[in-house]
Design a protein around this motif. Structure first.
Motif, mmCIF file in Angstrom:
data_model
loop_
_atom_site.group_PDB
_atom_site.id
_atom_site.type_symbol
_atom_site.label_atom_id
_atom_site.label_comp_id
_atom_site.label_asym_id
_atom_site.label_seq_id
_atom_site.Cartn_x
_atom_site.Cartn_y
_atom_site.Cartn_z
ATOM 1 N N LEU A 73 -4.938 3.672 5.678
ATOM 2 C CA LEU A 73 -5.656 4.156 4.503
ATOM 3 C C LEU A 73 -6.944 4.792 5.000
ATOM 4 O O LEU A 73 -7.531 4.328 5.977
ATOM 5 C CB LEU A 73 -5.988 2.996 3.557
ATOM 6 N N HIS A 76 -4.804 -0.519 -4.733
ATOM 7 C CA HIS A 76 -3.729 -1.383 -4.235
ATOM 8 C C HIS A 76 -4.106 -2.846 -4.485
ATOM 9 O O HIS A 76 -4.404 -3.599 -3.555
ATOM 10 C CB HIS A 76 -3.490 -1.142 -2.740
ATOM 11 N N LEU A 89 -2.406 -5.663 -2.524
ATOM 12 C CA LEU A 89 -2.856 -5.708 -1.134
ATOM 13 C C LEU A 89 -4.175 -6.469 -1.043
ATOM 14 O O LEU A 89 -4.337 -7.360 -0.207
ATOM 15 C CB LEU A 89 -3.016 -4.291 -0.573
ATOM 16 N N ALA A 142 0.846 -1.202 0.000
ATOM 17 C CA ALA A 142 0.000 0.000 0.000
ATOM 18 C C ALA A 142 0.874 1.242 0.000
ATOM 19 O O ALA A 142 0.630 2.190 0.742
ATOM 20 C CB ALA A 142 -0.932 -0.009 1.197
ATOM 21 N N ILE A 197 -10.047 -0.575 -2.012
ATOM 22 C CA ILE A 197 -8.628 -0.896 -1.826
ATOM 23 C C ILE A 197 -8.085 -1.579 -3.075
ATOM 24 O O ILE A 197 -6.985 -1.261 -3.543
ATOM 25 C CB ILE A 197 -8.428 -1.789 -0.580
#
Length: 92
Positions: free
Chosen positions: A22, A40, A43, A16, A36
């Protein structure tokens, strides 16, 4: 949409952009993971299976409650301030 802070363990921060936290807005845990994944992807792949389920070695807590004891990925974020991701570490 509910603002939520997502805290990542050190082992996942490199996926990330070396961020420990985050911040995003979502209605459910699943929506947070969709967001997310957009920013990312690697991730998200460490947290969720290809089928979109939480990996067995990953625990997710909303304020200190395990989402597996709530509504899993469909748990609404309303009323919570922090989502913490805890990845189990194995070794021998």
């Amino acid at each position: 949409m509910t603002p939520i802070i997502i805290t990542l363990p050190a082992a996942l921060q490199s996926l990330a952009d070396d961020q420990a936290q985050l911040r995003l807005n979502a209605q459910t845990v699943n929506e947070a993971f969709v967001q997310i994944a957009q920013e990312h992807d690697l991730l998200a792949k460490r947290i969720l299976t290809r089928g979109g389920q939480l990996r067995p070695f990953v625990n997710v807590f909303l304020d200190e409650q395990d989402i597996r004891h709530l509504n899993g990925l469909e748990t609404p974020l309303d009323g919570y301030q922090e989502m913490t991701i805890v990845a189990s570490v194995a070794g021998g």
